[in-house]
Design an enzyme around this catalytic site. Structure first.
Site, PDB file in Angstrom:
ATOM      1  N   LYS A 110     -15.823   1.965  48.449  1.00  0.00           N
ATOM      2  CA  LYS A 110     -14.417   1.604  48.654  1.00  0.00           C
ATOM      3  C   LYS A 110     -14.361   0.456  49.638  1.00  0.00           C
ATOM      4  CE  LYS A 110     -10.296   3.154  47.338  1.00  0.00           C
ATOM      5  NZ  LYS A 110      -9.927   3.831  46.098  1.00  0.00           N
TER       6      LYS A 110
HETATM    7  P1  NAD Z   1       0.842   1.170  44.588  1.00  0.00           P
HETATM    8  O1  NAD Z   1       0.684   0.303  45.797  1.00  0.00           O
HETATM    9  O2  NAD Z   1       1.011   0.546  43.247  1.00  0.00           O
HETATM   10  O3  NAD Z   1       2.089   2.180  44.803  1.00  0.00           O
HETATM   11  C1  NAD Z   1       2.221   3.011  45.899  1.00  0.00           C
HETATM   12  C2  NAD Z   1       3.568   3.724  45.799  1.00  0.00           C
HETATM   13  O4  NAD Z   1       3.613   4.728  46.820  1.00  0.00           O
HETATM   14  C3  NAD Z   1       4.787   2.846  46.046  1.00  0.00           C
HETATM   15  O5  NAD Z   1       5.830   3.260  45.187  1.00  0.00           O
HETATM   16  C4  NAD Z   1       5.161   3.140  47.516  1.00  0.00           C
HETATM   17  O6  NAD Z   1       6.536   2.955  47.777  1.00  0.00           O
HETATM   18  C5  NAD Z   1       4.807   4.600  47.590  1.00  0.00           C
HETATM   19  N1  NAD Z   1       4.519   5.058  48.950  1.00  0.00           N
HETATM   20  C6  NAD Z   1       3.625   4.546  49.834  1.00  0.00           C
HETATM   21  N2  NAD Z   1       3.640   5.260  50.979  1.00  0.00           N
HETATM   22  C7  NAD Z   1       4.544   6.246  50.802  1.00  0.00           C
HETATM   23  C8  NAD Z   1       5.016   7.306  51.614  1.00  0.00           C
HETATM   24  N3  NAD Z   1       4.550   7.480  52.840  1.00  0.00           N
HETATM   25  N4  NAD Z   1       5.947   8.143  51.092  1.00  0.00           N
HETATM   26  C9  NAD Z   1       6.435   7.966  49.868  1.00  0.00           C
HETATM   27  N5  NAD Z   1       6.034   6.981  49.029  1.00  0.00           N
HETATM   28  C10 NAD Z   1       5.113   6.132  49.513  1.00  0.00           C
HETATM   29  O7  NAD Z   1      -0.427   2.142  44.621  1.00  0.00           O
HETATM   30  P2  NAD Z   1      -1.120   2.889  43.401  1.00  0.00           P
HETATM   31  O8  NAD Z   1      -2.158   2.013  42.825  1.00  0.00           O
HETATM   32  O9  NAD Z   1      -0.077   3.490  42.520  1.00  0.00           O
HETATM   33  O10 NAD Z   1      -1.896   4.049  44.190  1.00  0.00           O
HETATM   34  C11 NAD Z   1      -1.235   5.217  44.654  1.00  0.00           C
HETATM   35  C12 NAD Z   1      -2.281   6.247  45.024  1.00  0.00           C
HETATM   36  O11 NAD Z   1      -3.088   6.525  43.883  1.00  0.00           O
HETATM   37  C13 NAD Z   1      -3.252   5.846  46.128  1.00  0.00           C
HETATM   38  O12 NAD Z   1      -3.616   7.014  46.824  1.00  0.00           O
HETATM   39  C14 NAD Z   1      -4.443   5.328  45.360  1.00  0.00           C
HETATM   40  O13 NAD Z   1      -5.647   5.393  46.110  1.00  0.00           O
HETATM   41  C15 NAD Z   1      -4.457   6.297  44.210  1.00  0.00           C
HETATM   42  N6  NAD Z   1      -5.161   5.843  43.006  1.00  0.00           N
HETATM   43  C16 NAD Z   1      -4.799   4.690  42.369  1.00  0.00           C
HETATM   44  C17 NAD Z   1      -5.472   4.329  41.203  1.00  0.00           C
HETATM   45  C18 NAD Z   1      -5.065   3.105  40.422  1.00  0.00           C
HETATM   46  O14 NAD Z   1      -5.614   2.926  39.319  1.00  0.00           O
HETATM   47  N7  NAD Z   1      -4.124   2.294  40.873  1.00  0.00           N
HETATM   48  C19 NAD Z   1      -6.518   5.100  40.714  1.00  0.00           C
HETATM   49  C20 NAD Z   1      -6.848   6.279  41.388  1.00  0.00           C
HETATM   50  C21 NAD Z   1      -6.166   6.638  42.525  1.00  0.00           C
END
Ligand code: NAD
Length: 420
Positions: A110
Site C-alpha cells: 500500500k
Molecule cells: P472515495 O474517495 O471515492 O470515496 C470516499 C467516500 O467516503 C466519499 O463519499 C466521502 O465523502 C466518504 N467519507 C470519507 N470519510 C467519511 C467519514 N468520516 N464519514 C462518512 N463518509 C466519509 O473512496 P473509495 O475508493 O470509494 O474508497 C472507500 C473505501 O473503500 C476505502 O476504505 C478504501 O480503502 C476502500 N476500498 C476501495 C477500493 C476501490 O476500488 N476504490 C477497493 C477496495 C477497498
C-alpha cells in the site's frame, strides 16, 4: 492510551489483533508468525513539489510491502491529510490477506502521501504524483509491486504514474499500475468492480439467511467509488436502498431512494443537500438506523465499541477497509450480526485489478461481460470458502477469512523456504 483503546484508532493494532487471533487458532508455526506479523519493506520518501504560487512544499510519502511471497505486491495509493505509516502498514497487510482470500497471485502492499488533495490544483497533484513515483521507482514494477487507486486517487493519477515509470524505462509499461483509463491499458469493469463485489457477496449472504432482494433494506455509508457503485448496482438489482451518506451527511427514505436520480443530483450539486427524494440525516445516525444490510464504504474505524451495540443491520458488508474495530467485532458477534469482512467484501477491486494486469501483459483486452462473469465467479466461490471455513472451525467470518488467508500465505512461505 491503553492497548485496547488504541486498537480502536490505530489500524495497524486493529489488523494485528485479528492476525494474532487467527494465527493462534491456526496454530501457526512461530517462525512464520514472526515473518507475517511484520511488513517485509517500508519505504518513506520526502517529495518536493513546486506549488502554483512559486513556493516549494515537501510531502511525506510511503510505500509499504507487507508480503511478496505469493506474487508482486498489490495495493492502492491514498492521498489524505491523515495518512500515517501505521495506517499504510495496516492497509498493506490487509492487501496480503485479501489477495490470498480470493486466491489471486499477488502479495500485499500500500502507498500513501500526506497531503490535502482538495486544496491542491491538478498541476500540483500531477507534479507530486510524478515525483513520488520517481522516488519509489526502484521498488515498483509489473513483477515487483503494482499500485492502484485508493482514497482521493483515480485513473488520472494512475495514468501519471504509468507515464512517469514508462519514461524512466524508455518504453510503455502499462502493467505497472492498475485502475488506468481504458484507452491506456485499463480494464473494462474495473471502476465498478469493488461495488459489484459488494453486491455479489451481499446476494450470497441474503440467500444464506433466506431473505429476498425486494424485502431487503440497505444503507450505504460513503458515496465515492465503492459506495456509489454498490448503491447503484444493488438498487438496479431490486434491493431497497433506504439510506446513503458521505462525509458531510446523508439522505434517508424508508420507502427507498431512487439511486439513479440521486447519482444525477449528486453529480450536479456535489452534495445530497436539497435532494427531494429523502430526508437529511447525520453520518452518525445513518449507521445506527433501521436496515437489513449496512455497507460502510467510506473509511476506517466507523463501527466501534461506542456504536456497535446500536447497529440494527442483520448483515454488515464492509466495502471500506477496516471500518470495524476489533472491540466492535465482539459486540457484533454477540448480537449475531452476519459480518462479511473487508478482506472478502471489497476484494472485487483487486480481483478486477488482477484481470487488468493479466490483460496488459497479454495485450489482449476482455469484453466487460467476461470481466464481470469472472469477477462474479471468484467473489461467490470466495464467499462460500470463507463461510464454510467459519462453520468448520467454529469462528466468525472475519477470523475465518484471516485464517484462510494466513494459511495460504504460510503454505507458500514454507514451500519457497527461507533465502539465506
Ligand atoms: P472515495 O474517495 O471515492 O470515496 C470516499 C467516500 O467516503 C466519499 O463519499 C466521502 O465523502 C466518504 N467519507 C470519507 N470519510 C467519511 C467519514 N468520516 N464519514 C462518512 N463518509 C466519509 O473512496 P473509495 O475508493 O470509494 O474508497 C472507500 C473505501 O473503500 C476505502 O476504505 C478504501 O480503502 C476502500 N476500498 C476501495 C477500493 C476501490 O476500488 N476504490 C477497493 C477496495 C477497498
Amino acid at each position: 492510551m491503553s492497548n485496547f483503546a488504541s486498537q480502536e484508532t490505530n489500524p495497524w493494532k486493529a489488523q494485528s489483533a485479528r492476525f494474532e487471533l487467527a494465527a493462534q487458532k491456526l496454530n501457526l508455526d512461530p517462525g512464520l508468525w514472526k515473518i507475517l506479523s511484520l511488513p517485509s519493506r517500508e519505504i518513506t520518501v520526502y517529495v518536493p513539489v513546486a506549488m502554483d504560487n512559486g513556493t516549494i512544499e515537501v510531502f511525506t510519502g510511503y510505500r509499504i510491502q507487507h508480503s511478496v511471497a505469493r506474487g508482486p505486491g498489490k495495493g492502492g495509493i491514498r492521498y489524505a491529510p491523515d495518512v500515517s505509516i501505521e495506517e499504510v502498514r495496516a492497509l498493506a497487510a490487509w492487501m496480503t490477506w485479501k489477495c490470498a482470500v480470493v486466491d489471486i497471485p499477488f502479495g500485499g502492499a500500500k502507498g500513501g502521501v500526506i497531503c490535502n488533495p482538495q486544496q491542491m490544483s491538478q498541476g500540483e497533484l500531477e507534479r507530486m504524483t510524478r515525483r513520488y513515483t520517481a522516488e519509489i521507482i526502484d521498488f515498483i514494477g509489473p513483477d515487483k509491486d503494482v499500485p492502484a487507486p485508493d482514497m482521493n486517487t483515480n485513473s488520472q493519477t494512475m495514468a501519471w504514474i504509468m507515464d512517469t515509470y514508462s519514461m524512466h524505462m524508455h518504453r510503455t509499461v502499462t502493467a505497472v499500475v492498475t485502475g488506468k483509463p481504458i484507452n491506456i491499458g485499463g480494464s473494462r469493469g474495473r471502476v465498478e468492480a469493488t461495488g459489484r463485489g459488494v453486491w455479489v457477496v451481499t446476494d450470497e449472504a441474503i440467500k444464506k439467511l433466506g431473505m429476498s432482494r425486494p424485502d431487503t433494506t440497505v444503507i450505504v455509508q460513503g458515496f465515492g467509488n465503492v459506495g456509489s457503485n454498490a448503491a447503484k448496482l444493488m438498487h438496479r438489482a431490486g434491493y431497497k436502498v433506504i439510506g446513503v451518506g458521505e462525509i458531510g451527511g446523508g439522505v434517508i427514505n424508508p420507502r427507498g431512494i431512487d439511486i439513479e436520480a440521486l447519482l444525477v443530483y449528486h453529480a450536479a450539486n456535489k452534495t445530497f443537500d436539497g435532494f427531494p427524494g429523502g430526508d437529511e440525516i447525520s453520518t452518525a445516525d445513518l449507521l445506527t438506523s433501521n436496515c437489513d444490510v449496512l455497507v460502510p464504504a467510506a473509511t476506517e474505524n466507523v463501527i466501534t465499541s461506542q456504536n456497535a451495540a446500536q447497529i440494527k443491520a442483520k448483515i454488515l458488508v464492509e466495502g471500506a477497509n477496516g471500518p470495524t474495530t476489533a472491540a466492535a467485532d465482539d459486540i457484533l458477534a454477540a448480537n449475531k450480526v452476519f459480518v462479511i469482512p473487508d478482506i472478502l467484501a471489497n476484494a472485487g477491486g483487486v480481483t478486477a485489478s488482477y484481470f487488468e494486469w493479466v490483460q496488459d501483459r497479454q495485450g489482449y483486452f476482455w469484453k466487460e461481460s467476461t470481466v464481470n462473469e469472472e469477477l462474479d465467479h471468484i467473489m461467490r466461490s470466495s464467499f462460500e470458502n470463507v463461510v464454510k471455513y467459519a462453520e468448520l472451525h467454529n469462528v466468525n467470518n472475519r477470523i475465518a477469512a484471516y485464517m484462510l488467508a494466513i494459511d495460504r500465505v504460510a503454505y507458500t512461505l514454507k514451500q519457497r523456504g527461507l533465502y539465506a
